[in-house]
Enzyme design. Structure first.
Site, PDB file in Angstrom:
ATOM      1  CG  ASN A  35      38.917  78.182  44.062  1.00  0.00           C
ATOM      2  OD1 ASN A  35      39.129  78.144  45.264  1.00  0.00           O
ATOM      3  ND2 ASN A  35      37.708  78.416  43.561  1.00  0.00           N
ATOM      4  CG  ASP A  38      34.545  84.163  38.625  1.00  0.00           C
ATOM      5  OD1 ASP A  38      33.656  84.410  39.460  1.00  0.00           O
ATOM      6  OD2 ASP A  38      35.731  84.543  38.754  1.00  0.00           O
ATOM      7  CE  LYS A  52      39.125  58.433  34.038  1.00  0.00           C
ATOM      8  NZ  LYS A  52      40.002  57.362  34.436  1.00  0.00           N
ATOM      9  CG  ASP A  89      28.665  87.969  41.653  1.00  0.00           C
ATOM     10  OD1 ASP A  89      28.429  87.856  42.871  1.00  0.00           O
ATOM     11  OD2 ASP A  89      29.670  88.550  41.200  1.00  0.00           O
ATOM     12  CB  ILE A  90      26.195  83.896  45.384  1.00  0.00           C
ATOM     13  CG1 ILE A  90      26.302  82.597  44.588  1.00  0.00           C
ATOM     14  CG2 ILE A  90      25.247  83.723  46.567  1.00  0.00           C
ATOM     15  CD1 ILE A  90      27.036  81.476  45.306  1.00  0.00           C
ATOM     16  CG  PHE A 119      36.305  88.145  51.669  1.00  0.00           C
ATOM     17  CD1 PHE A 119      35.195  88.330  52.471  1.00  0.00           C
ATOM     18  CD2 PHE A 119      37.537  87.940  52.269  1.00  0.00           C
ATOM     19  CE1 PHE A 119      35.302  88.301  53.858  1.00  0.00           C
ATOM     20  CE2 PHE A 119      37.654  87.914  53.647  1.00  0.00           C
ATOM     21  CZ  PHE A 119      36.540  88.089  54.441  1.00  0.00           C
ATOM     22  CE  LYS A 149      36.114  91.970  42.991  1.00  0.00           C
ATOM     23  NZ  LYS A 149      37.035  90.860  43.188  1.00  0.00           N
ATOM     24  CE  LYS A 197      30.856  91.042  42.797  1.00  0.00           C
ATOM     25  NZ  LYS A 197      31.164  89.665  43.127  1.00  0.00           N
TER      26      LYS A 197
HETATM   27  O1  C5P Z   1      33.737  89.670  41.478  1.00  0.00           O
HETATM   28  P1  C5P Z   1      34.510  88.725  42.317  1.00  0.00           P
HETATM   29  O2  C5P Z   1      34.237  87.294  42.024  1.00  0.00           O
HETATM   30  O3  C5P Z   1      35.976  88.993  42.382  1.00  0.00           O
HETATM   31  O4  C5P Z   1      33.966  89.022  43.809  1.00  0.00           O
HETATM   32  C1  C5P Z   1      34.384  88.298  44.915  1.00  0.00           C
HETATM   33  C2  C5P Z   1      33.287  88.324  45.921  1.00  0.00           C
HETATM   34  O5  C5P Z   1      32.069  87.909  45.326  1.00  0.00           O
HETATM   35  C3  C5P Z   1      33.515  87.355  47.070  1.00  0.00           C
HETATM   36  O6  C5P Z   1      32.920  87.917  48.196  1.00  0.00           O
HETATM   37  C4  C5P Z   1      32.801  86.095  46.591  1.00  0.00           C
HETATM   38  O7  C5P Z   1      32.394  85.290  47.664  1.00  0.00           O
HETATM   39  C5  C5P Z   1      31.616  86.670  45.855  1.00  0.00           C
HETATM   40  N1  C5P Z   1      31.176  85.861  44.709  1.00  0.00           N
HETATM   41  C6  C5P Z   1      29.920  85.266  44.735  1.00  0.00           C
HETATM   42  N2  C5P Z   1      29.484  84.540  43.646  1.00  0.00           N
HETATM   43  C7  C5P Z   1      30.254  84.403  42.559  1.00  0.00           C
HETATM   44  C8  C5P Z   1      31.523  85.011  42.525  1.00  0.00           C
HETATM   45  C9  C5P Z   1      31.961  85.715  43.608  1.00  0.00           C
HETATM   46  O8  C5P Z   1      29.220  85.372  45.738  1.00  0.00           O
HETATM   47  N3  C5P Z   1      29.817  83.676  41.558  1.00  0.00           N
END
Ligand code: C5P
Length: 395
Positions: A210, A279, A289, A306-307, A323, A337, A341
């Site tokens: 992205n 995501d 390739k 989701d970290i 964020f 959100k 979370k």
């Molecule tokens: O749920 P969403 O992806 O919109 O949330 C955004 C927040 O979650 C940001 O702080 C981003 O760094 C974190 N995030 C994460 N791991 C993911 C997706 C998003 O830590 N796989």
């Protein structure tokens, strides 16, 4: 930048070839918003003329202890009253020796003795001079006297030799001066930050990513370090220089970012997830390739972990900041959100014009409600976010 707004700095320049870097330091300090009064020694003026410093600082330059321009003819007192710091860059071996012994036979040494503000010195000299027992002794004395020594670095020297004694670069000195002058509400804290995009390989040469530039995460890392924290920055692929004093870990994929975070997060009291983590990632990455064809190509995607959510749901989670970059319904989505979370703080921003700019408009969401910040440069917003975070930690 306005991080040195309302700061007054007296910059001393002594005789050494590194004086050419001092002009750049003046420019950076002025750009940072500081008022800079330059004091040149006779030796300093041999290398760079007062005209250069006057043009860069927009203020008169001082050299003479008997300068009649000071109303009461006491420039050595007037210049440091109300100053936030005296910074001597470059500081020659001779100047350091005088300082260590309290000698004051010119304007700069006299105002250093008469000052009532902190003194920072950036030594610059040949490696033999730096290693000489007399210089070592003087530096021990300066440390005992509460004088802050910035650098020096090791490397190629103007004399052709290589070793310790090279003055820090102007940008490095600027960073250390800002770090010295700004408040330290995060002193004693360790902060882990993710930044930038991730890159999920499709085959050896292609991938899903992205347009996150990493600027906001890097700005936060810098602001947190200035606020006194020990900072680890886990960064996806970006082309940004590492902020001074920040420990950087480079990763490519979301899985690597998760691994790097989970391996370190238990040692950190604060976690800030700024990265635009993918995501979804290709369920399989082709070994070779993928060749061009005439028919449709379907990619199978699978969700990534989701970290931030994982960190926030640890048994003893750090203080977590998330964020939320949304293209619509910012308030609703950001607060949702935060709740989902279980985050004490979410920084929301609208990405109607794409990511990657130097400026941003953000709203902070916490238990007290919403706090819009004035639109501005990411570095300034980072400073305000860190201040808000420190305030939440205190309460
Ligand atoms: O749920 P969403 O992806 O919109 O949330 C955004 C927040 O979650 C940001 O702080 C981003 O760094 C974190 N995030 C994460 N791991 C993911 C997706 C998003 O830590 N796989």
């Amino acid at each position: 930048m306005s991080e040195l707004r309302k700061k007054r700095i007296v910059q001393g320049v002594t005789g050494g070839i590194a004086a050419y870097k001092a002009a750049e330091l003046t420019r950076l300090l002025v750009k940072g918003g500081a008022r800079v009064d330059v004091v040149l020694t006779a030796g300093g003026a041999r290398f760079v003329t007062p005209v250069t410093f006057q043009a860069l600082s927009g203020r008169p330059v001082w050299s003479d202890l008997w300068d009649a321009r000071a109303d009461d003819n006491m420039a050595h007192i007037e210049l440091t009253r109300g100053a936030d710091a005296v910074v001597v860059a470059p500081a020659s071996a001779d100047f350091l020796a005088k300082l260590a012994h309290g000698l004051c036979d010119d304007l700069l040494t006299t105002l250093c003795l008469a000052r009532d503000c902190p003194l920072l010195v950036a030594p610059a000299m040949n490696r033999q001079m730096w290693e000489n027992p007399a210089t070592r002794r003087n530096l021990r004395q300066l440390a005992e006297d509460g004088i802050h020594v910035l650098g020096p670095a090791s490397g190629d020297q103007a004399c052709g030799e290589t070793g310790m004694g090279r003055m820090l670069e102007a940008e490095e000195l600027y960073e250390d001066i800002v770090a010295f002058l700004v408040p330290k509400p995060l002193r004693g804290w360790r902060v882990l930050i993710t930044a930038g995009p991730t890159f999920e390989p499709i085959d050896p040469v292609r991938g899903l990513t992205n347009s996150s530039s990493g600027k906001m995460g890097f700005a936060l890392a810098r602001a947190a370090r200035h606020a006194g924290a020990q900072v680890t920055l886990v960064s996806g692929p970006v082309s940004l220089p590492t902020p001074r004093g920040v420990n950087r870990v480079n990763v490519t994929t979301a899985a690597q970012m998760r691994e790097a975070v989970m391996a370190r997060v238990r040692d950190h009291g604060i976690f800030i997830g700024v990265a635009a983590v993918a995501d979804y990632r290709p369920a399989q990455s082709a070994e070779h390739k993928i060749k061009k064809g005439k028919t449709q190509l379907t990619l199978q995607l699978e969700p990534t972990a989701d970290i931030l959510a994982e960190v926030a749901s640890l048994d003893q989670p750090p203080f977590c900041v998330g964020f939320a970059a949304e293209s619509q319904n910012l308030e609703e989505y950001a607060e949702a959100k935060r709740q989902a979370k279980k985050l004490p703080l979410v920084v929301g921003n609208l990405v109607q014009h794409g990511m990657g700019g130097d400026e941003n408009t953000v709203i902070l969401f916490d238990n007290q409600g919403r706090h819009p910040l004035q639109a501005g440069p990411k570095q300034e917003l980072a400073r305000q976010i860190v201040a808000h975070l420190a305030q939440l930690l205190r309460t």
